[in-house]
Design an enzyme around this catalytic site. Structure first.
Site, PDB file in Angstrom:
ATOM      1  N   SER A 124       0.832  -1.206   0.000  1.00 45.59           N
ATOM      2  CA  SER A 124       0.000   0.000   0.000  1.00 45.59           C
ATOM      3  C   SER A 124       0.861   1.249   0.000  1.00 45.59           C
ATOM      4  CB  SER A 124      -0.888  -0.008   1.250  1.00 45.59           C
ATOM      5  OG  SER A 124      -1.501   1.259   1.456  1.00 45.59           O
ATOM      6  N   TYR A 149      -1.590  -0.538  10.927  1.00 49.68           N
ATOM      7  CA  TYR A 149      -1.891  -1.187   9.641  1.00 49.68           C
ATOM      8  C   TYR A 149      -0.756  -0.906   8.657  1.00 49.68           C
ATOM      9  CZ  TYR A 149      -3.534  -1.411   4.867  1.00 49.68           C
ATOM     10  OH  TYR A 149      -3.616  -1.643   3.522  1.00 49.68           O
ATOM     11  N   LYS A 153       2.155  -3.505   6.721  1.00 44.04           N
ATOM     12  CA  LYS A 153       2.489  -3.564   5.292  1.00 44.04           C
ATOM     13  C   LYS A 153       3.994  -3.361   5.117  1.00 44.04           C
ATOM     14  CE  LYS A 153      -1.544  -4.151   3.297  1.00 44.04           C
ATOM     15  NZ  LYS A 153      -1.855  -5.422   2.607  1.00 44.04           N
TER      16      LYS A 153
HETATM   17  C1  WQD Z   1      -9.573   9.559   0.763  1.00 43.52           C
HETATM   18  C2  WQD Z   1      -9.823  11.058   0.933  1.00 43.52           C
HETATM   19  C3  WQD Z   1     -10.094  11.753   3.207  1.00 43.52           C
HETATM   20  C4  WQD Z   1     -13.867   9.540   3.836  1.00 43.52           C
HETATM   21  C5  WQD Z   1      -6.851   4.697   2.968  1.00 43.52           C
HETATM   22  C6  WQD Z   1      -5.759   3.922   3.639  1.00 43.52           C
HETATM   23  C7  WQD Z   1      -4.851   3.312   2.599  1.00 43.52           C
HETATM   24  C8  WQD Z   1      -5.659   2.516   1.612  1.00 43.52           C
HETATM   25  C9  WQD Z   1      -6.758   3.370   0.988  1.00 43.52           C
HETATM   26  C10 WQD Z   1      -5.586   0.194   2.287  1.00 43.52           C
HETATM   27  C11 WQD Z   1      -9.059  11.689   2.092  1.00 43.52           C
HETATM   28  C12 WQD Z   1     -11.382  11.960   2.429  1.00 43.52           C
HETATM   29  C13 WQD Z   1     -12.713  10.059   3.294  1.00 43.52           C
HETATM   30  C14 WQD Z   1     -14.923  10.418   4.185  1.00 43.52           C
HETATM   31  C15 WQD Z   1     -13.628  12.275   3.393  1.00 43.52           C
HETATM   32  N1  WQD Z   1      -6.248   1.371   2.235  1.00 43.52           N
HETATM   33  N2  WQD Z   1     -12.602  11.403   3.073  1.00 43.52           N
HETATM   34  N3  WQD Z   1     -14.762  11.756   3.953  1.00 43.52           N
HETATM   35  O1  WQD Z   1      -7.158   7.694   3.679  1.00 43.52           O
HETATM   36  O2  WQD Z   1      -6.334   8.078   1.283  1.00 43.52           O
HETATM   37  O3  WQD Z   1      -6.293   5.768   2.251  1.00 43.52           O
HETATM   38  O4  WQD Z   1      -7.559   3.869   2.066  1.00 43.52           O
HETATM   39  O5  WQD Z   1      -4.517  -0.065   1.828  1.00 43.52           O
HETATM   40  O6  WQD Z   1      -3.933   2.473   3.266  1.00 43.52           O
HETATM   41  O7  WQD Z   1      -4.996   4.836   4.406  1.00 43.52           O
HETATM   42  O8  WQD Z   1      -8.475   6.820   1.677  1.00 43.52           O
HETATM   43  O9  WQD Z   1     -10.852   6.845   1.091  1.00 43.52           O
HETATM   44  O10 WQD Z   1     -10.212   6.987   3.545  1.00 43.52           O
HETATM   45  O11 WQD Z   1      -9.787   8.950   2.042  1.00 43.52           O
HETATM   46  O12 WQD Z   1     -13.520  13.492   3.197  1.00 43.52           O
HETATM   47  O13 WQD Z   1     -16.021   9.997   4.706  1.00 43.52           O
HETATM   48  O14 WQD Z   1     -11.207  11.253   1.219  1.00 43.52           O
HETATM   49  O15 WQD Z   1      -9.839  12.833   4.093  1.00 43.52           O
HETATM   50  O16 WQD Z   1      -8.670  13.004   1.723  1.00 43.52           O
HETATM   51  P1  WQD Z   1      -7.042   7.207   2.272  1.00 43.52           P
HETATM   52  P2  WQD Z   1      -9.913   7.345   2.134  1.00 43.52           P
END
Ligand code: WQD
Length: 338
Positions: A124, A149, A153
């Site tokens: 990741s 987590y 990885k």
């Molecule tokens: C994306 C953007 C949030 C939810 C995570 C893990 C990573 C991988 C992918 C496993 C950010 C914003 C999110 C919400 C929002 N997983 N957001 N409201 O954090 O980039 O990555 O998932 O491998 O390891 O860290 O993905 O989809 O949670 O967030 O505004 O309800 O959307 O702040 O900018 P992230 P995400």
């Protein structure tokens, strides 16, 4: 090739299964269904038109996994099995280290005993930590992971790099995913989070379906074009095809490679919300709230190495991701629990 898919009933694993079959390979899914539904197996048989070979087992169970290796002559392994919720890992570090490392160690021991020496690992972009030099490139040294987590990885990458260096003939591909979203074009398999979605796209689709009242946009004061977080969203089918390319690469190469699987393009939260509304002609109400602790402003890949080494690049657009995510959600309002 005959491939073992550990955790192959999950979101990425199930999509990879389809692309492996489409590419003429054989695949065996090993999954304990802790974070997946058995219904996905029926859907995979429906999509591929072939029966699915499934072993209900915990990848950390040495006896069970050894029996599976004895039953099949695998050419390679793709290792998906592991817990993957960032927030949960902060609350339950012992469970995350125990499960995510035991699965990898047990798998490698079974591979060594069975004479299987090719493995593709589901890593990741989170292993880069809070680096602020974009795009992220595989030779960059991690700034340090920001949650257990991510450290699992990182540690699994270390285990596999050292194993490839020590064991003659081993071939290892560590695939660093950016932000996988979307679903198979059939709408019959997709992302099926349990409870309140942590990730953006499943939350958007649940708001669009009326299951959730509105989306909370976590902060609009980041140093980005519209103040909201920027990520490298990649269609899960493109990601799946990257795994097929990696398996085929390992056939002819030894040693270990770290490879980004991203598009190289970053989109903000509001870019995604607006694209989703436009493509699907559906409203997604949202409110701006405080930043989510641990979030970074911007994260996107340099995808050059995947193109050079694997001959792979993402092809699907943000619109495809939004259209396919909605087709899955609208056709399966409760995921596989319908
Ligand atoms: C994306 C953007 C949030 C939810 C995570 C893990 C990573 C991988 C992918 C496993 C950010 C914003 C999110 C919400 C929002 N997983 N957001 N409201 O954090 O980039 O990555 O998932 O491998 O390891 O860290 O993905 O989809 O949670 O967030 O505004 O309800 O959307 O702040 O900018 P992230 P995400």
């Amino acid at each position: 090739m005959k491939i073992l898919l550990s955790g192959g009933a999950g979101f990425i694993g199930s999509h990879t299964y389809v692309e492996l079959i489409n590419a003429g390979h054989e695949a065996v899914i090993v999954d304990n269904l802790y974070n997946a539904s058995e219904k996905v197996l029926e859907r995979l048989a429906e999509i591929t038109g072939k029966p699915v070979v499934f072993c209900n087992a915990d990848v950390a169970d040495k006896a069970a996994l050894s029996a599976i290796f004895a039953q099949h002559q695998f050419d390679a392994v793709i290792h998906f099995a592991g817990y993957k919720a960032v927030g949960e890992s902060v609350a339950k570090p012992l469970e995350y280290y125990r499960n995510n490392l035991d699965t990898t160690l047990t798998l490698c021991e079974c591979m060594r005993e069975a004479g299987v020496s090719r493995i593709v690992f589901s890593s990741s972009a989170t292993v880069y930590g809070a680096l602020d030099t974009m795009p992220l490139e595989e030779t960059m040294v991690s700034a340090g992971c920001t949650n257990p987590y991510g450290w699992t990885k990182y540690m699994n990458e270390r285990i596999l790099l050292d194993t490839a260096a020590a064991l003659p003939g081993w071939s290892v591909a560590l695939l660093r995913y950016f932000n996988p979203i979307g679903a198979h074009e059939s709408g019959r398999i997709g992302e099926d989070p349990v409870g309140i979605p942590n990730n953006l796209m499943p939350y958007i689709t649940q708001v669009a379906s009326g299951k959730r009242d509105h989306l909370s946009v976590f902060g609009d004061d980041y140093d980005t074009h519209d103040g909201t977080g920027v990520r490298d969203y990649i269609h899960v089918v493109d990601l799946a095809k990257g795994h097929v390319a990696a398996c085929e690469y390992l056939k002819d190469h030894q040693g270990a490679e770290i490879i980004n699987l991203g598009t190289g393009t970053g989109y903000s939260v509001l870019d995604l919300v607006n694209a989703f509304q436009r493509v699907n002609d559906i409203e997604v109400p949202y409110v701006i709230t405080d930043r989510r602790p641990g979030d970074i402003a911007t994260c996107y890949a340099d995808p050059t190495k995947a193109k050079t080494l694997l001959g792979w690049q993402a092809e699907k657009t943000l619109e495809d991701m939004c259209r396919d995510s909605w087709r899955w959600q609208s056709g399966n309002p409760n995921g596989y629990r319908d």
